[in-house]
Design a protein around this motif. Structure first.
Motif, PDB file in Angstrom:
ATOM      1  N   LEU A 131       0.788  -1.169   0.072  1.00 12.85           N
ATOM      2  CA  LEU A 131      -0.041  -0.058   0.105  1.00 12.85           C
ATOM      3  C   LEU A 131       0.724   1.219  -0.131  1.00 12.85           C
ATOM      4  O   LEU A 131       0.491   2.249  -0.542  1.00 12.85           O
ATOM      5  N   ILE A 132       1.836   1.317   0.859  1.00 14.67           N
ATOM      6  CA  ILE A 132       2.833   2.241   0.864  1.00 14.67           C
ATOM      7  C   ILE A 132       3.482   2.416  -0.817  1.00 14.67           C
ATOM      8  O   ILE A 132       3.716   3.661  -1.134  1.00 14.67           O
TER       9      ILE A 132
ATOM     10  N   ILE B 246       3.778   5.837  -4.013  1.00 18.82           N
ATOM     11  CA  ILE B 246       5.185   6.004  -4.331  1.00 18.82           C
ATOM     12  C   ILE B 246       5.517   5.571  -5.692  1.00 18.82           C
ATOM     13  O   ILE B 246       5.944   6.603  -6.298  1.00 18.82           O
ATOM     14  N   GLY B 247       5.179   4.500  -6.109  1.00 16.80           N
ATOM     15  CA  GLY B 247       5.297   4.248  -7.471  1.00 16.80           C
ATOM     16  C   GLY B 247       4.622   5.173  -8.550  1.00 16.80           C
ATOM     17  O   GLY B 247       5.022   5.451  -9.559  1.00 16.80           O
ATOM     18  N   LYS B 248       3.370   5.474  -8.145  1.00 16.70           N
ATOM     19  CA  LYS B 248       2.578   6.138  -9.009  1.00 16.70           C
ATOM     20  C   LYS B 248       3.146   7.452  -9.142  1.00 16.70           C
ATOM     21  O   LYS B 248       3.363   8.151 -10.526  1.00 16.70           O
ATOM     22  N   ILE B 249       3.762   8.230  -8.377  1.00 21.22           N
ATOM     23  CA  ILE B 249       4.536   9.380  -8.442  1.00 21.22           C
ATOM     24  C   ILE B 249       5.916   9.394  -9.248  1.00 21.22           C
ATOM     25  O   ILE B 249       6.212  10.092  -9.945  1.00 21.22           O
ATOM     26  N   CYS B 250       6.720   8.498  -8.531  1.00 19.56           N
ATOM     27  CA  CYS B 250       8.209   8.434  -8.665  1.00 19.56           C
ATOM     28  C   CYS B 250       8.522   7.630 -10.021  1.00 19.56           C
ATOM     29  O   CYS B 250       9.616   7.929 -10.618  1.00 19.56           O
ATOM     30  N   LEU B 251       7.784   6.627 -10.552  1.00 20.46           N
ATOM     31  CA  LEU B 251       7.930   5.810 -11.506  1.00 20.46           C
ATOM     32  C   LEU B 251       8.048   6.579 -12.919  1.00 20.46           C
ATOM     33  O   LEU B 251       8.343   6.079 -13.918  1.00 20.46           O
ATOM     34  N   ARG B 252       7.578   7.659 -12.875  1.00 18.72           N
ATOM     35  CA  ARG B 252       7.572   8.699 -14.039  1.00 18.72           C
ATOM     36  C   ARG B 252       9.011   9.191 -14.364  1.00 18.72           C
ATOM     37  O   ARG B 252       9.239   9.656 -15.512  1.00 18.72           O
ATOM     38  N   PHE B 253       9.704   9.043 -13.200  1.00 19.17           N
ATOM     39  CA  PHE B 253      11.039   9.809 -13.519  1.00 19.17           C
ATOM     40  C   PHE B 253      12.227   8.687 -14.031  1.00 19.17           C
ATOM     41  O   PHE B 253      11.950   7.546 -14.145  1.00 19.17           O
ATOM     42  N   ARG B 254      13.249   9.227 -14.464  1.00 14.34           N
ATOM     43  CA  ARG B 254      14.305   8.546 -15.166  1.00 14.34           C
ATOM     44  C   ARG B 254      14.931   7.534 -13.791  1.00 14.34           C
ATOM     45  O   ARG B 254      14.662   8.024 -12.713  1.00 14.34           O
ATOM     46  N   SER B 255      15.829   6.883 -14.107  1.00 16.55           N
ATOM     47  CA  SER B 255      16.282   5.954 -13.123  1.00 16.55           C
ATOM     48  C   SER B 255      17.220   6.671 -11.942  1.00 16.55           C
ATOM     49  O   SER B 255      17.157   6.421 -10.782  1.00 16.55           O
ATOM     50  N   ASP B 256      17.868   7.511 -12.413  1.00 14.15           N
ATOM     51  CA  ASP B 256      18.657   8.493 -11.425  1.00 14.15           C
ATOM     52  C   ASP B 256      17.680   9.249 -10.656  1.00 14.15           C
ATOM     53  O   ASP B 256      17.872   9.319  -9.102  1.00 14.15           O
TER      54      ASP B 256
END
Length: 263
Positions: A84-85, A89-99
């Motif tokens: 759930l956490i 986090i994934g919805k927001i952060c996975l749009r970024f590049r790996s770094d």
């Protein structure tokens, strides 16, 4: 006798190897098979550890908890809480590049650690949570350790077989395609953001389970136990040594590094 001391030490190391192998498997799903650079393993480890501790520990005045639920319920709750956490986090952060993803996940893990250290009503702040039950904890020390080793080894075996089966299925081939060439996978009609989120949640749930097993083994959990050096970067070293994208290698890397680390 000396051989009993050696047996205790070997069992102790075996338990930690199994627990860290779960963390390595979770990271392997995210990085080895999907290419997601999660540098916040300690955060999901902490969420799992504290969730299971809160659900299964006896009542303490002034702190959330006292549910005194069975240990398996705590472990399931740990996986669900970590998942759930991981979802927002994934919805927001996975749009970024790996770094940028690495920086974002480190930040989230530090936020979780600061909350744990400061929220007395939830985690008992720096004092942590004690009196966490351990399965077969009433047995004599050696037998209790052996019983817990059998449990964590069984949990690791089930997790390994499930991950292996999933990776060998079309889902796993799709994840490797996304890792190797995201544009090509998208051109073939794959929902790349959704599938990456799936892998992120799946891996985080295993990390939460590892945290829960750790908390019940020690019978206590404090903020010092979720130091990023121990709960994040050491796991990365284990996976890199064993070979990303190889589940057996991920477990072997844990064994080699943990033996060296302990020695």
């Amino acid at each position: 006798m000396e051989w009993i001391g050696l047996l205790n030490y070997d069992v102790f190391m075996g338990i930690f190897i199994c627990i860290y192998a779960l963390l390595s498997l979770g990271l392997n799903i995210q990085w080895g098979f999907t290419g997601l650079f999660n540098a916040g393993i300690a955060g999901f480890f902490a969420v799992g550890a504290y969730t299971s501790a809160i659900l299964t520990s006896p009542a303490v005045e002034g702190r959330l908890g006292g549910f005194d639920l069975p240990v398996p319920v705590g472990w399931i709750g740990a996986m669900l809480a970590a998942a759930l956490i991981a979802w927002p986090i994934g919805k927001i952060c996975l749009r970024f590049r790996s770094d940028y993803l690495a920086i974002a996940t480190i930040g989230v893990a530090e936020i979780i650690r600061l909350v744990i250290k400061s929220e007395d009503w939830l985690t008992n702040s720096a004092r942590g949570i004690t009196d966490i039950p351990r399965p077969f904890g009433d047995l004599p020390y050696v037998y209790s350790q052996l019983a817990y080793l059998a449990i964590v080894a069984g949990v690791l075996l089930v997790a390994y077989l499930m991950v292996e089966r999933q990776i060998a299925a079309p889902w796993g081939r799709m994840m490797r395609a996304i890792r190797d060439n995201e544009d090509a996978a998208r051109a073939m009609g794959k929902d790349v953001p959704f599938r990456r989120l799936e892998a992120f949640i799946f891996g985080s749930a295993l990390m939460g389970l590892g945290g829960a097993l750790f908390a019940h083994f020690n019978r206590t959990i404090t903020p010092e136990a979720i130091d990023p050096m121990i709960a994040t970067f050491l796991v990365w070293i284990m996976l890199i040594l064993g070979g990303a994208g190889n589940n057996r290698g991920a477990i072997l890397g844990v064994a080699v590094i943990w033996i060296i680390w302990s020695m």
